[in-house]
Every structure is written in C-alpha cells, then in structure tokens.
Design a protein around this motif. Structure first.
Motif, PDB file in Angstrom:
ATOM      1  N   THR A 269       0.847  -1.190   0.089  1.00 39.97           N
ATOM      2  CA  THR A 269      -0.042   0.074   0.157  1.00 39.97           C
ATOM      3  C   THR A 269       0.648   1.287   0.058  1.00 39.97           C
ATOM      4  OG1 THR A 269      -1.578  -1.195   1.293  1.00 39.97           O
ATOM      5  CG2 THR A 269      -1.703   1.280   1.270  1.00 39.97           C
ATOM      6  N   PRO A 270       0.814   1.939  -1.057  1.00 40.84           N
ATOM      7  CA  PRO A 270       1.756   3.338  -1.266  1.00 40.84           C
ATOM      8  C   PRO A 270       1.457   4.163  -0.375  1.00 40.84           C
ATOM      9  CG  PRO A 270       0.532   2.834  -3.220  1.00 40.84           C
ATOM     10  CD  PRO A 270       0.048   1.890  -2.204  1.00 40.84           C
ATOM     11  N   LEU A 271       2.247   5.006   0.295  1.00 48.97           N
ATOM     12  CA  LEU A 271       2.304   6.157   0.926  1.00 48.97           C
ATOM     13  C   LEU A 271       3.060   7.276   0.236  1.00 48.97           C
ATOM     14  CD1 LEU A 271       2.539   4.932   4.685  1.00 48.97           C
ATOM     15  CD2 LEU A 271       0.475   5.026   3.299  1.00 48.97           C
ATOM     16  N   PRO A 272       2.485   8.508   0.359  1.00 49.91           N
ATOM     17  CA  PRO A 272       3.372   9.655  -0.232  1.00 49.91           C
ATOM     18  C   PRO A 272       4.823   9.542   0.328  1.00 49.91           C
ATOM     19  CG  PRO A 272       1.203  10.512   0.638  1.00 49.91           C
ATOM     20  CD  PRO A 272       1.486   9.110   1.167  1.00 49.91           C
ATOM     21  N   ALA A 273       5.743  10.202  -0.252  1.00 52.01           N
ATOM     22  CA  ALA A 273       7.221  10.314   0.116  1.00 52.01           C
ATOM     23  C   ALA A 273       7.188  10.669   1.719  1.00 52.01           C
ATOM     24  CB  ALA A 273       8.088  10.738  -0.968  1.00 52.01           C
ATOM     25  N   ALA A 274       8.242  10.249   2.460  1.00 53.03           N
ATOM     26  CA  ALA A 274       8.161  10.622   3.745  1.00 53.03           C
ATOM     27  C   ALA A 274       9.687  11.658   3.661  1.00 53.03           C
ATOM     28  CB  ALA A 274       8.529   9.703   4.809  1.00 53.03           C
ATOM     29  N   GLU A 275      10.044  12.105   4.859  1.00 53.21           N
ATOM     30  CA  GLU A 275      11.222  12.909   5.188  1.00 53.21           C
ATOM     31  C   GLU A 275      12.202  12.298   4.265  1.00 53.21           C
ATOM     32  OE1 GLU A 275      14.108  14.529   8.558  1.00 53.21           O
ATOM     33  OE2 GLU A 275      11.822  14.754   8.653  1.00 53.21           O
ATOM     34  N   ARG A 276      13.360  12.782   3.908  1.00 53.53           N
ATOM     35  CA  ARG A 276      14.503  12.242   3.235  1.00 53.53           C
ATOM     36  C   ARG A 276      15.196  11.390   4.531  1.00 53.53           C
ATOM     37  NH1 ARG A 276      18.863  13.691  -0.357  1.00 53.53           N
ATOM     38  NH2 ARG A 276      19.950  11.630  -0.903  1.00 53.53           N
ATOM     39  N   LEU A 277      15.509  10.028   3.841  1.00 57.20           N
ATOM     40  CA  LEU A 277      16.169   9.243   4.884  1.00 57.20           C
ATOM     41  C   LEU A 277      15.474   8.744   5.966  1.00 57.20           C
ATOM     42  CD1 LEU A 277      19.761  10.938   4.656  1.00 57.20           C
ATOM     43  CD2 LEU A 277      18.984   9.181   3.207  1.00 57.20           C
ATOM     44  N   ARG A 278      14.101   8.949   6.048  1.00 57.16           N
ATOM     45  CA  ARG A 278      13.330   8.627   7.321  1.00 57.16           C
ATOM     46  C   ARG A 278      12.044   7.874   6.569  1.00 57.16           C
ATOM     47  NH1 ARG A 278      13.730  13.655  11.060  1.00 57.16           N
ATOM     48  NH2 ARG A 278      15.505  12.763  12.686  1.00 57.16           N
ATOM     49  N   PRO A 279      12.107   6.820   5.958  1.00 56.22           N
ATOM     50  CA  PRO A 279      11.217   6.190   4.888  1.00 56.22           C
ATOM     51  C   PRO A 279      10.247   5.615   6.160  1.00 56.22           C
ATOM     52  CG  PRO A 279      12.934   4.593   5.079  1.00 56.22           C
ATOM     53  CD  PRO A 279      13.676   6.053   5.722  1.00 56.22           C
ATOM     54  N   LEU A 280       8.725   5.505   5.726  1.00 57.66           N
ATOM     55  CA  LEU A 280       7.927   4.892   6.661  1.00 57.66           C
ATOM     56  C   LEU A 280       7.356   3.931   6.185  1.00 57.66           C
ATOM     57  CD1 LEU A 280       5.574   8.285   7.376  1.00 57.66           C
ATOM     58  CD2 LEU A 280       7.278   7.494   8.680  1.00 57.66           C
ATOM     59  N   SER A 281       7.015   2.832   6.971  1.00 57.56           N
ATOM     60  CA  SER A 281       6.639   1.377   6.657  1.00 57.56           C
ATOM     61  C   SER A 281       5.852   0.699   7.925  1.00 57.56           C
ATOM     62  CB  SER A 281       7.719   0.721   6.056  1.00 57.56           C
ATOM     63  OG  SER A 281       8.630   0.348   7.051  1.00 57.56           O
ATOM     64  N   ALA A 282       5.112  -0.039   7.201  1.00 59.79           N
ATOM     65  CA  ALA A 282       4.181  -0.839   8.536  1.00 59.79           C
ATOM     66  C   ALA A 282       3.921  -2.160   7.841  1.00 59.79           C
ATOM     67  CB  ALA A 282       3.343   0.158   9.059  1.00 59.79           C
ATOM     68  N   SER A 283       3.503  -3.107   8.795  1.00 62.33           N
ATOM     69  CA  SER A 283       3.081  -4.225   8.546  1.00 62.33           C
ATOM     70  C   SER A 283       2.046  -4.522   9.664  1.00 62.33           C
ATOM     71  CB  SER A 283       4.017  -5.192   8.175  1.00 62.33           C
ATOM     72  OG  SER A 283       4.884  -5.767   9.299  1.00 62.33           O
ATOM     73  N   CYS A 284       1.363  -5.818   9.522  1.00 59.74           N
ATOM     74  CA  CYS A 284       0.394  -6.256  10.676  1.00 59.74           C
ATOM     75  C   CYS A 284       0.253  -7.771  10.710  1.00 59.74           C
ATOM     76  CB  CYS A 284      -0.995  -5.469  10.666  1.00 59.74           C
ATOM     77  SG  CYS A 284      -2.114  -5.972  11.824  1.00 59.74           S
ATOM     78  N   ASP A 285       0.212  -8.173  11.772  1.00 64.61           N
ATOM     79  CA  ASP A 285      -0.202  -9.625  11.795  1.00 64.61           C
ATOM     80  C   ASP A 285      -1.281 -10.093  11.469  1.00 64.61           C
ATOM     81  OD1 ASP A 285      -1.557  -8.889  13.709  1.00 64.61           O
ATOM     82  OD2 ASP A 285      -1.023 -10.617  15.200  1.00 64.61           O
ATOM     83  N   GLU A 286      -2.531  -9.242  10.950  1.00 64.72           N
ATOM     84  CA  GLU A 286      -3.600  -9.465  10.533  1.00 64.72           C
ATOM     85  C   GLU A 286      -3.528  -9.429   9.164  1.00 64.72           C
ATOM     86  OE1 GLU A 286      -5.887  -6.571  12.641  1.00 64.72           O
ATOM     87  OE2 GLU A 286      -6.284  -7.801  14.385  1.00 64.72           O
ATOM     88  N   ALA A 287      -2.644  -8.851   8.443  1.00 67.53           N
ATOM     89  CA  ALA A 287      -2.388  -8.766   7.105  1.00 67.53           C
ATOM     90  C   ALA A 287      -1.292  -9.361   6.427  1.00 67.53           C
ATOM     91  CB  ALA A 287      -2.212  -7.230   6.701  1.00 67.53           C
ATOM     92  N   PHE A 288      -1.100 -10.747   6.755  1.00 65.40           N
ATOM     93  CA  PHE A 288       0.035 -11.515   6.229  1.00 65.40           C
ATOM     94  C   PHE A 288       0.240 -11.409   4.817  1.00 65.40           C
ATOM     95  CE2 PHE A 288       1.456 -15.297   4.433  1.00 65.40           C
ATOM     96  CZ  PHE A 288       2.778 -15.584   4.883  1.00 65.40           C
ATOM     97  N   GLY A 289       1.452 -10.977   4.378  1.00 68.73           N
ATOM     98  CA  GLY A 289       1.744 -10.850   2.795  1.00 68.73           C
ATOM     99  C   GLY A 289       1.530  -9.268   2.400  1.00 68.73           C
ATOM    100  N   GLY A 290       1.145  -8.497   3.108  1.00 70.62           N
ATOM    101  CA  GLY A 290       0.945  -7.025   2.969  1.00 70.62           C
ATOM    102  C   GLY A 290       1.794  -6.026   3.588  1.00 70.62           C
ATOM    103  N   ILE A 291       2.327  -4.912   3.120  1.00 70.60           N
ATOM    104  CA  ILE A 291       3.051  -3.921   3.774  1.00 70.60           C
ATOM    105  C   ILE A 291       2.478  -2.556   3.239  1.00 70.60           C
ATOM    106  CG2 ILE A 291       5.035  -5.230   4.130  1.00 70.60           C
ATOM    107  CD1 ILE A 291       6.273  -3.708   2.077  1.00 70.60           C
ATOM    108  N   VAL A 292       2.795  -1.606   4.125  1.00 72.07           N
ATOM    109  CA  VAL A 292       2.679  -0.045   3.680  1.00 72.07           C
ATOM    110  C   VAL A 292       3.908   0.519   3.861  1.00 72.07           C
ATOM    111  CG1 VAL A 292       1.471   1.764   4.553  1.00 72.07           C
ATOM    112  CG2 VAL A 292       0.217  -0.210   5.179  1.00 72.07           C
ATOM    113  N   ALA A 293       4.061   1.304   2.838  1.00 72.68           N
ATOM    114  CA  ALA A 293       5.384   1.720   2.661  1.00 72.68           C
ATOM    115  C   ALA A 293       5.419   3.299   1.941  1.00 72.68           C
ATOM    116  CB  ALA A 293       6.281   0.983   1.929  1.00 72.68           C
TER     117      ALA A 293
END
Length: 607
Positions: A269-293
C-alpha cells in the motif's frame, strides 16, 4: 449455515524451521509453512466472524443475507479450493476479518453502518465466483462511488449508490448500480469505468517478485476503511522502476531471503514520500503478505524496507503458532529504532526485523561499490549491530519470556554475536558509536527518572559547594513515557546526509538555521558537530542549555562534542544523561544558574 469451508488443519512448527526463524532466517520451507498456517488462521477468523454476525440484528442492510455470500464462497471452495485460498490470503482480507469481528462484538466503531463492512464478504464471494467461472448474482457495498472487487479492481458507479449488483455467467461479469453499468474486463483488457490493480513484476535472474501496488482496497492501509485513492501513472511508473532495482539488490545480495520474500509478500500500500532518509513503513499480523510503505528515496532504501517488513510479517505469522512471552503490555524497554519505551512484544518484533536488516547490510558490504555505497553499508551494519547488542541484552533478561521465547532470543543473540568481530573502518565505527550513544542517551534523558531524593541531595550539594557524593544512588530509576518525544536520530540522519547528499549538507553548513527544515529535530549546533566544527558545536549546545537546562538533545550533543574533542567530561553526560538532566532542572528550580560544563565536571569526579 448449511455449508462450510474446509475445516482448518492442525499445524506444527518443526524444530528445524523454528531454529531457522529464530536465527532471523526461515526463508525456504519456513515461508511455505507460514503461508499454509495463515490460511487456517484466516478461516478461523472468518468462522468467528460468522458466529458473531449470527447474533447481530440485520447485519446486512440492503445486501443479500450473510448465508447467501457464505454459500457462494463455499460452493466455489468445494471444487476450486486454490481460488478461495488465494482470495482469503489477500492481505486486506485479514484486516477486514479482524475489523468487522470487533465491530460485530461491539468493541470497535466504524465509518458507516455495519453492513458496509460485512459486505466485503459478499465482494470476496463475487471474486471467487468470477475467478472460478461460476454463475452468480450478488450485491456488494459501494464506498464513495467505488464498487470494489478485492484483488480484481473496482467499478466507478453513481456516487450516491449504497450498493451495486454484480452478476456473472461464467463469461461476462457486470457491475450495475442505479444508472451505472460497468463490464469487468478479462485480464489485461481495458473497460470504461473499471480500474484494474497495479501489478508490478520484478525479475533478477531466476528470481521473480510480483507485487500489487494497492490503491483501491478499503482495508489496504491496516487502519480504518477508506475509498480508493488512485495513483497517478507517473507514480506507478516510478514505483515500477525502483522496485525493479530494489529486487535486483535483494536477489543479488541475499538470494535465499529473496526466495522467501517472493513467496510471502504480495502487496504494497503506497504512501506519499516521507522525509528524506526517514522512510515510513508498517505491517500487521492480521495482514499476512501485505505492507504499507512510503515512496522510497531510492532502490537501496526500498530493498531494506522490503526485508524489514518481510521479517515483521514472518514473525507475526509465527506468533499465531507459538508464544514467546507472557502478555506484558507495559512500556519499559528501550528500542533503538523507536523514540518511545516499548513493551516486550514490540521490542522482540523490532529485534527480529533489524536482525534481517543488519544481515542485509552485512552481506551488502561485500558487493557495495566504492566510496558512498560502501560507506552506507558499513555505517548501517555497524550502527545496527551495536544497537542490537544493546537491545538484545535487555530482552534476554526479561522474566516474562517463555521457554520458547528464551530459545528464540538466544538464537538472535548468537546470530548478532557472530558478527562482533567483523571489521569496520575506524572512522565509520566512531560515527556509529556516537550515533548509538546519542539515541540511547536522549531516550534515557527523556523517559528515565532517577531517584528524586538523590537528585535533590545532589542539587543541594552543588548549591552548597560540597562534593557530588554518590551518583550511582540516583540510578534507582523509573520509566515515565513522554509521548511528545520525536526525532532522536536527527544527528544520525545528518551523518548520512553529509555523505549521501553533500550538496544539501553544504547548503546547511552555510545556513545551519535551516537544519530543522530538512531534518526534523536537528539544530544548527548539530550541523557544526557533524561537519567537525567542535568549538562551534559546543558553543551552540551551551547556548541551548542556557535557554532550557533540561534539553536532552542539547545535553547529548554537548557530551558527544566534548568526547570527540578528547575531553573525558563528555563521558559523564553519555553515561548518566538522565541524572545530568534531572540535576540541571533541580538546580534551575532552586533559582541558581550554572555552567553545564562545570556541572558535568563536578559530576564526573563522583562517577
């Protein structure tokens, strides 16, 4: 209900796979194991949801009864089980099950009526029937004019529609709502009013990764449901280019890990660009196989993000099978990748992710090119090696670890310990030691409270001109979570920026007052420290402490600067930052002013 999906299987984790997971690996057969067990987990969640909905009056509103959607899904599962398995493992489906189950049980709210969430089951059933070529007719919910068929795409219909009718005869599928009528195209075809998923495929040799860039599914971002937010074509194209390069880096650097990653990760799941050199990402045990970045700075950053979240996804699935600790949710542990105190479960997750990241950077050092590439690999490896040693030491002493948890943690400790003797250039080691001490010191200064009685006694001794006495007695400490703390890694980000973007760093050197604009949490004195102008840095931090004697960022900056100058007084700040800060605040409250260097020298004599 008269029909049921196949009963979930009983699963076990072979010791060989558990040991591989515990070393931070488990990328071969272990990845396949987790995919099988997560399918059973999803089925159990779906069964629990159906039982809960049976107790809710009218859970479907204008949609077909829950039984109708269930029977359609079960009918497809009987002769096309692979179709249903693939559908249930769609990452947002796991978020949907948990979210809707909480709503049905009354423990969570939503952005609309319950039936709007329940109707995702109807949409899943419709997709199963479409993929299996089964005749069907069913209603699905519409959000903000979008009738979403999970994994297939969405139809744009009249914006005030509550639901859409989806009909299929094995050849043609039509989505109709009020005056809107959209034909679902066959794979690869276009159709007016229809948006297909953005499927990205990256290949490196025989290694291939297929990812859906999900901008449409209501449950894609792992929080509250939301309507589609279509990406621009240029954004999709950039993600495609960066993913190609990132996958090549992963496959070349850690080919075994690439095998497991390709089996497990299916959507971003794409998010807008974060601050330089500080990327944002997440995952969840309820969403096996998916990430947010967030949109990555470059391919190397995305490669590290993929590995980071892949590790989280693996451990989340493993924790559905084994218990590594008792249920302690108190915040009291240091996590080098976070600014806040964390519960044991969160720290274990972080350790596992960063063992994977550090392993990647360790392997990358052998393949990195000269200069910048090699510096970055050395820096990231040395920094996270140092921090993992610190964090794992505290985790391994936690009494709430189970026997399996102690075994798991012991494997991680040994994996990281095997990297201790890997040589790193002295200059890089010095930088990463400073970055590690900086983050840990600020964390302690913000969140750790030393014994109040001892701090008062020290303040009285300072005011009266007496020796400091017993500083160690102040270390009877408690954790006080300060939710306002942010950006404890600002100086480390500047260290990276100096090498990776020298033009921007040079601009900051000319106008250091802009430091916080480009690096959140940074101040002008930090720019001086990172560029090596230690006298200017020292003056800057002293000025900040004159304004706020309890500024942890300035105290650690002063300690680092003095240590870099060869002044042993700085070590007193780095060793006991929470004592220095609390003492300075106590003296200020007494109406006394003090020179921070003199105060630290006075404390150093007692350390």
């Amino acid at each position: 209900m008269s029909e049921n999906l196949r009963t979930p299987l009983r699963h076990s984790v072979p010791w060989a796979d558990f040991d591989a997971f515990a070393h931070g690996d488990g990328d071969g057969s272990g990845a396949e194991l987790l995919s099988r067990t997560e399918l059973s987990w999803r089925k159990l969640g779906l069964a629990a949801l159906l039982r809960a909905l049976a107790t809710v009056p009218d859970p479907v509103g204008p949609l077909d009864p829950v039984d109708a959607a269930w029977r359609l899904l079960a009918r497809v599962e009987r002769y096309a089980p692979d179709v249903v398995a693939r559908l249930l493992l769609h990452p947002p489906a796991g978020i949907w099950v948990s979210h809707t189950l909480r709503r049905a049980r009354g423990s969570a709210g939503g952005d609309g009526p319950l039936w709007l969430d329940v109707g995702y089951l109807h949409a899943l059933a419709a997709v199963a029937a479409i993929r299996a070529g089964v005749d069907f007719d069913i209603r699905i919910p519409v959000r903000a004019g979008a009738a979403v068929l999970p994994g297939l795409g969405y139809a744009t219909v009249a914006p005030d529609s509550e639901y859409a009718e989806v009909r299929g005869d094995g050849n043609t599928v039509v989505v109709a709502a009020q005056a809107s009528r959209v034909t679902v195209p066959r794979s690869g075809e276009a159709s007016e009013g229809w948006q297909s998923p953005h499927e990205l495929t990256a290949a490196a040799g025989e290694s291939r990764l297929t990812i859906v860039l999900d901008d449409a599914d209501p449950y894609r971002d792992m929080r509250q449901p939301k309507p589609p937010q279509p990406l621009r074509g240029s954004d999709v194209a950039r993600w495609r280019r960066v993913l190609d390069d990132a996958w090549r880096l992963v496959a070349e650097t850690q080919p075994e890990r690439a095998v497991g990653l390709a089996r497990v990760l299916t959507s971003i799941t794409p998010l807008p660009a974060a601050e330089r050199l500080r990327p944002l990402s997440a995952s969840c045990d309820e969403a096996f196989g998916g990430i947010v970045a967030s949109e990555p700075d470059d391919a190397l950053q995305l490669a590290a993000t993929l590995i980071h979240e892949y590790q989280h996804v693996k451990l989340g699935a493993l924790l559905h099978l084994v218990r590594l600790h008792q249920g302690d949710r108190s915040r009291h542990l240091y996590a080098a990748w976070r600014d806040d105190p964390r519960p044991l479960g969160g720290v274990l997750q972080g350790c596992y992710a960063f063992v994977g990241i550090t392993s990647f950077w360790r392997a990358r050092r052998a393949r990195a090119g000269p200069d910048v590439d090699r510096w970055l690999a050395d820096f990231e490896f040395a920094l996270w090696r140092r921090q993992l040693i610190r964090v794992l030491d505290q985790v391994s002493r936690e009494p709430s670890l189970t026997e399996l948890g102690r075994s798991f943690t012991g494997h991680l400790v040994r994996a990281v310990g095997s990297w201790r003797d890997d040589p790193v250039p002295a200059a890089v080691q010095s930088q990463t030691d400073a970055a590690a001490d900086d983050h840990y010191g600020q964390w302690r200064a913000y969140h750790v409270r030393p014994s109040p009685d001892r701090v008062v006694a020290l303040a009285e001794a300072w005011v009266s001109g007496a020796p400091a006495g017993d500083v160690d007695g102040c270390r009877e400490e408690t954790i006080h979570f300060d939710p306002s703390v942010r950006s404890l890694d600002a100086r480390a980000v500047l260290m990276r920026l100096r090498v990776l973007d020298p033009g921007l760093f040079d601009a900051l050197c000319k106008d250091p007052g802009d430091a916080g604009t480009f690096v959140a949490g940074a101040v002008a004195a930090d720019v001086a420290y990172v560029r090596g102008d230690l006298p200017a840095a020292r003056q800057g931090y002293v000025r900040l402490l004159a304004i706020d004697p309890g500024d942890p960022h300035a105290w650690l900056g002063l300690g680092l600067t003095m240590s870099a100058s060869g002044d042993s007084v700085g070590g007193a700040i780095i060793r006991a930052p929470e004592v220095v800060r609390s003492l300075a605040l106590a003296i200020a409250r007494s109406g006394q002013s003090t020179d921070p260097v003199d105060l630290t020298e006075w404390l150093r004599r007692a350390c």
